[in-house]
Scaffold this motif. Sequence first.
Motif, PDB file in Angstrom:
ATOM      1  N   TYR A 185      29.146  97.511  73.084  1.00 20.86           N
ATOM      2  CA  TYR A 185      29.630  96.567  74.086  1.00 20.86           C
ATOM      3  C   TYR A 185      31.032  96.092  73.726  1.00 20.86           C
ATOM      4  CZ  TYR A 185      29.352  92.595  77.304  1.00 20.86           C
ATOM      5  OH  TYR A 185      29.563  91.719  78.318  1.00 20.86           O
ATOM      6  N   GLY A 186      31.901  95.998  74.690  1.00 23.68           N
ATOM      7  CA  GLY A 186      33.257  95.518  74.455  1.00 23.68           C
ATOM      8  C   GLY A 186      33.559  94.300  75.314  1.00 23.68           C
ATOM      9  N   TRP A 187      34.701  93.729  75.089  1.00 24.92           N
ATOM     10  CA  TRP A 187      35.128  92.537  75.825  1.00 24.92           C
ATOM     11  C   TRP A 187      36.187  92.910  76.855  1.00 24.92           C
ATOM     12  CZ3 TRP A 187      32.126  88.525  75.060  1.00 24.92           C
ATOM     13  CH2 TRP A 187      31.408  88.463  73.874  1.00 24.92           C
ATOM     14  N   GLY A 188      36.193  92.195  77.969  1.00 24.06           N
ATOM     15  CA  GLY A 188      37.218  92.377  78.984  1.00 24.06           C
ATOM     16  C   GLY A 188      38.564  91.876  78.475  1.00 24.06           C
ATOM     17  N   VAL A 189      39.622  92.344  79.117  1.00 21.02           N
ATOM     18  CA  VAL A 189      40.976  91.956  78.721  1.00 21.02           C
ATOM     19  C   VAL A 189      41.532  91.009  79.778  1.00 21.02           C
ATOM     20  CG1 VAL A 189      43.314  92.807  78.292  1.00 21.02           C
ATOM     21  CG2 VAL A 189      41.350  94.128  77.522  1.00 21.02           C
ATOM     22  N   LEU A 190      42.072  89.881  79.323  1.00 21.12           N
ATOM     23  CA  LEU A 190      42.720  88.938  80.230  1.00 21.12           C
ATOM     24  C   LEU A 190      44.023  89.561  80.683  1.00 21.12           C
ATOM     25  CD1 LEU A 190      42.672  86.117  81.511  1.00 21.12           C
ATOM     26  CD2 LEU A 190      43.847  85.273  79.488  1.00 21.12           C
ATOM     27  N   ASP A 191      44.182  89.742  81.982  1.00 22.40           N
ATOM     28  CA  ASP A 191      45.329  90.447  82.541  1.00 22.40           C
ATOM     29  C   ASP A 191      46.102  89.498  83.446  1.00 22.40           C
ATOM     30  OD1 ASP A 191      46.898  92.706  82.752  1.00 22.40           O
ATOM     31  OD2 ASP A 191      45.817  93.467  84.509  1.00 22.40           O
ATOM     32  N   SER A 235      40.161  96.228  71.915  1.00 22.54           N
ATOM     33  CA  SER A 235      39.001  95.403  71.552  1.00 22.54           C
ATOM     34  C   SER A 235      38.716  94.334  72.598  1.00 22.54           C
ATOM     35  CB  SER A 235      39.220  94.749  70.192  1.00 22.54           C
ATOM     36  OG  SER A 235      40.370  93.922  70.234  1.00 22.54           O
ATOM     37  N   GLY A 236      39.640  94.059  73.477  1.00 23.74           N
ATOM     38  CA  GLY A 236      39.445  93.026  74.494  1.00 23.74           C
ATOM     39  C   GLY A 236      39.691  91.635  73.942  1.00 23.74           C
ATOM     40  N   ASN A 237      39.459  90.634  74.778  1.00 26.42           N
ATOM     41  CA  ASN A 237      39.659  89.238  74.394  1.00 26.42           C
ATOM     42  C   ASN A 237      38.300  88.563  74.257  1.00 26.42           C
ATOM     43  OD1 ASN A 237      42.164  89.610  76.706  1.00 26.42           O
ATOM     44  ND2 ASN A 237      42.664  89.119  74.598  1.00 26.42           N
ATOM     45  N   ARG A 238      37.965  88.187  73.052  1.00 32.51           N
ATOM     46  CA  ARG A 238      36.668  87.571  72.768  1.00 32.51           C
ATOM     47  C   ARG A 238      36.794  86.051  72.752  1.00 32.51           C
ATOM     48  NH1 ARG A 238      34.243  86.447  67.527  1.00 32.51           N
ATOM     49  NH2 ARG A 238      32.004  86.280  67.819  1.00 32.51           N
ATOM     50  N   ASN A 239      35.861  85.380  73.411  1.00 36.17           N
ATOM     51  CA  ASN A 239      35.741  83.918  73.373  1.00 36.17           C
ATOM     52  C   ASN A 239      37.012  83.180  73.795  1.00 36.17           C
ATOM     53  OD1 ASN A 239      33.120  84.195  72.508  1.00 36.17           O
ATOM     54  ND2 ASN A 239      33.619  83.944  70.358  1.00 36.17           N
ATOM     55  N   ILE A 240      37.583  83.568  74.914  1.00 37.00           N
ATOM     56  CA  ILE A 240      38.803  82.892  75.377  1.00 37.00           C
ATOM     57  C   ILE A 240      38.507  81.772  76.374  1.00 37.00           C
ATOM     58  CG2 ILE A 240      40.279  84.878  74.965  1.00 37.00           C
ATOM     59  CD1 ILE A 240      40.157  85.418  77.975  1.00 37.00           C
ATOM     60  N   LEU A 241      37.277  81.672  76.824  1.00 34.33           N
ATOM     61  CA  LEU A 241      36.878  80.604  77.746  1.00 34.33           C
ATOM     62  C   LEU A 241      35.962  79.637  77.019  1.00 34.33           C
ATOM     63  CD1 LEU A 241      35.979  82.866  80.810  1.00 34.33           C
ATOM     64  CD2 LEU A 241      38.099  81.595  80.452  1.00 34.33           C
ATOM     65  N   ARG A 242      35.807  78.456  77.571  1.00 32.73           N
ATOM     66  CA  ARG A 242      34.914  77.464  76.977  1.00 32.73           C
ATOM     67  C   ARG A 242      33.989  76.939  78.065  1.00 32.73           C
ATOM     68  NH1 ARG A 242      34.364  75.130  72.138  1.00 32.73           N
ATOM     69  NH2 ARG A 242      36.176  76.167  71.328  1.00 32.73           N
ATOM     70  N   GLY A 243      32.694  76.963  77.773  1.00 34.26           N
ATOM     71  CA  GLY A 243      31.696  76.509  78.730  1.00 34.26           C
ATOM     72  C   GLY A 243      31.510  75.001  78.703  1.00 34.26           C
ATOM     73  N   ASP A 244      30.540  74.551  79.465  1.00 34.16           N
ATOM     74  CA  ASP A 244      30.205  73.122  79.488  1.00 34.16           C
ATOM     75  C   ASP A 244      29.636  72.689  78.148  1.00 34.16           C
ATOM     76  OD1 ASP A 244      30.932  72.863  82.099  1.00 34.16           O
ATOM     77  OD2 ASP A 244      28.900  72.954  82.894  1.00 34.16           O
TER      78      ASP A 244
END
Length: 181
Positions: A55-61, A98-107
């Motif tokens: 599994y890989g991470w998406g890339v913020l574009d 490798s993509g961008n891991r953990n770039i967002l923050r949830g509630d």
Amino acid sequence: WELPLGKGRTLGRNARGAADAVVGGWQLTGIYRWTSGFPIGVGNGFTWPTNSNMYGWGVLDGPKPATSTTKNGDGAVNIFPDPSTAFQAFRHAYPGESGNRNILRGDGFFGLDMGLSKRWKMPYSDQHSVQFRWEVFNVPNSTRFDTQSLSLALDQGTSFGNYTQLLTNPRVMQFALRYEY
């Protein structure tokens, strides 16, 4: 916290008998919890950027999309105010990326539990008492969503960013009557 009411206390210091039985012996308890949100990332879905089935991470574009729990028009609850714009901000990782891991923050989590209790000493013995308790869990009835239930894969365009589970329980109250000897 023992309330300062009743016999020998700040308020109602001289209360005796029935008056002390009504106003004395009250206690207030509470627990307050607050945490920031967990970091989360957007996944590639069923597109693997490696030679193996990993599994890989998406890339913020583009610019990072804003996160704010929002109720959609179809009734679903989403982490993004504008899910379609957020979906377009990411792309699949190319082979070797490798993509961008953990770039967002949830509630985060927020909780307030409280209790009110009253103790009456029995007139026939100081060793015997009756205690009444009223406990309320999630007093403000706050709703927080579980970031582990988010639909954040790039192959889930129609449900991208939707929550499917709660992290908190609805308000619950319980009452108890206890005889101690």
